[in-house]
Write an enzyme that holds these catalytic residues in place. Structure first.
Site: not given
Length: 469
Positions: A51, A130, A132, A211, A219, A268, A338, A357, A359
């Site tokens: 359902d 990645e 966290e 982390e 992480e 990320h 970063r 990457e 982020r």
């Protein structure tokens, strides 16, 4: 595995129950179970009925019959059941038309993979999130007409440094959780148990660690895989992490910003496109990437304010994405840096390792929809040769205000994000990957069930600010 191999696997492992899992629109696993005797090769074609009327964002009660058709490649033993149980992830199918349900996020992701192939740009995209999360010892919260509160606790939390009773010190100070050894890091064995359970379920792991934040932020990084397969793995990842924590009397949240004054949880997301076994993001342009990769970056940066509706899909997401703090809100790209919204990792000189990457996503997202949306944005960049501009090598967190004002930013709220998604989603409709119905349903749910509901409620901090006005 194919259907016959799944049946043999079940017999070999003395399975008694088969658990059929599917994902709702918002990204939460749902399930029902059948006796193993009900599983046969026909089940992998005809599915099992359920359902769909009570699933968030799905069918109305007068049109609710649905089928879950299990995918044999997802078969594994459930590591948390007392009764031997086979876990299978399935697609949702209409029992009358026998067509895949457009609001099934897994089907959206499958269509995204098909669209990539149809463009002839590439034949596979690879994804490495990645994610966290926080491992707490306690989480209490409530909200009603006359009160609202939350209380979270962790023995690791710096706020417990002065706690009376059994207290052995070694608390992690705010923003100093990256990477202390035991006894300061109290959760090494729990994280190790998590990755061992994931490996049993067929999920390769690259690493795990504490982390940055206090209070058990963690992480675990998965080895990259193709889009749908990685989204399947992310669902199992969350399932394993939460249930291992429960074994130890702890609780896990993927909420992006549960703690004030410390780092939030991001996801990320590494991504690349390949064709005929060759990486297409490696080249001779900036940081060793290709022109095609630059166009892909251009598409992500152009559509990022709309992507946020899927990659950062909660009101809480924007407690993490706050300008002026250590969060990837600035829409620029850079190698190694970063502080940029998109980073080009430089760990390996191998062309096969060349990737970008992104982020800004967070782990509250539905991975099927978030990965698909990012792929569609990147492909739009390639198809329209969208120039990402010049890279930013500076620490973007320390830019002068006048210079920072020239850099585009992510939306400041979920309300802003879904307004951007309303205005900019044509790129998602290519190839029928997303439909207007899916996008309209998503926006209506987010606006009506989350944005408006939060807007209507007093916040505890407002009492601190305004009670005595």
């Amino acid at each position: 595995m194919n259907p016959r191999e799944v049946l043999e696997f079940a017999k070999k492992n003395k399975v008694q129950i088969v658990d059929l899992k599917f994902v709702d629109l918002l990204g939460t696993w749902q399930h029902f179970s059948i006796p193993v005797e009900e599983l046969n090769e026909g089940t992998f074609k005809d599915g099992s009925g359920m359902d769909g009327s009570s699933i968030r964002g799905w069918k109305a009660i007068n049109n609710s019959d649905m089928l879950v058709v299990p995918d044999p490649v997802t078969a594994c033993l459930d590591p948390f059941t007392a009764v031997p149980t086979l876990s299978l992830v399935g697609n949702v199918v209409d029992p009358i038309t026998r067509e895949n349900y457009d609001r099934d996020p897994r089907h959206v992701a499958q269509k995204a993979e098909q669209y990539l192939k149809s463009t002839k740009i590439g034949d596979v995209s690879y994804w490495g999130p990645e994610a966290e999360f926080f491992i707490f010892d306690q989480a209490r919260y409530d909200q009603n007409s006359h009160s609202g509160y939350y209380f979270i606790d962790s023995d690791e939390g710096i706020w417990n440094a002065g706690k009376e009773g059994a207290n052995l010190g070694s608390k992690i100070r705010h923003k100093e959780g990256y990477f202390p050894v035991a006894p300061t890091d109290t959760q090494q064995d729990i994280r190790s148990e998590m990755i061992l359970e994931m490996q049993k379920a067929g999920i390769p792991i690259e690493k795990h660690h504490h982390e940055v934040a206090t209070a058990g932020q963690a992480e675990i990084d998965l080895r990259f895989d193709s889009l749908v397969t990685m989204a399947d793995k992310m669902m199992m990842y969350k399932y394993v992490v939460k249930n291992v924590a429960r074994r130890h009397g702890k609780t896990v949240t993927f909420m992006p910003k549960p703690i004030f004054g410390d780092n939030g949880s991001g996801m990320h997301t590494h991504q690349s496109i390949w064709k005929d076994g060759k990486p297409l993001f490696a080249g001779k342009e900036y940081a060793g990437i290709s022109q095609l990769c630059l166009y892909y970056i251009g598409g992500i940066l152009k559509h990022a304010p709309a992507l946020a509706g899927f990659t950062n899909p909660t009101t809480n997401s924007y407690k993490r994405l706050t300008p002026g703090f250590e969060a990837p809100v600035l829409l620029a790209y850079s190698s190694r840096n970063r502080s940029a919204g998109i980073r080009i990792p430089m760990y390996s000189p191998s062309p096969k390792a060349k990737r970008i990457e992104v982020r800004f996503p967070d782990p509250a997202c539905n991975p099927y929809l978030a990965f698909s949306a990012m792929l569609m944005a990147g492909l739009d960049g390639i198809e329209n040769k969208i120039d990402p501009g010049e890279p930013m090598e500076k620490d973007l967190y320390d830019l002068e205000p006048r210079e920072a004002a020239k850099v585009p930013t992510m939306p400041g709220s979920l309300d802003d994000a879904i307004r951007n998604l309303e205005k900019d989603h044509q790129f998602l409709l290519k190839g029928g990957v997303f439909t207007e119905d899916v996008i309209e349903t998503w926006i209506a749910y987010k606006r009506g069930k989350e944005v408006d509901q939060l807007r209507l409620r007093p916040h505890p901090f407002e009492f601190f600010l305004y009670y005595d006005v």
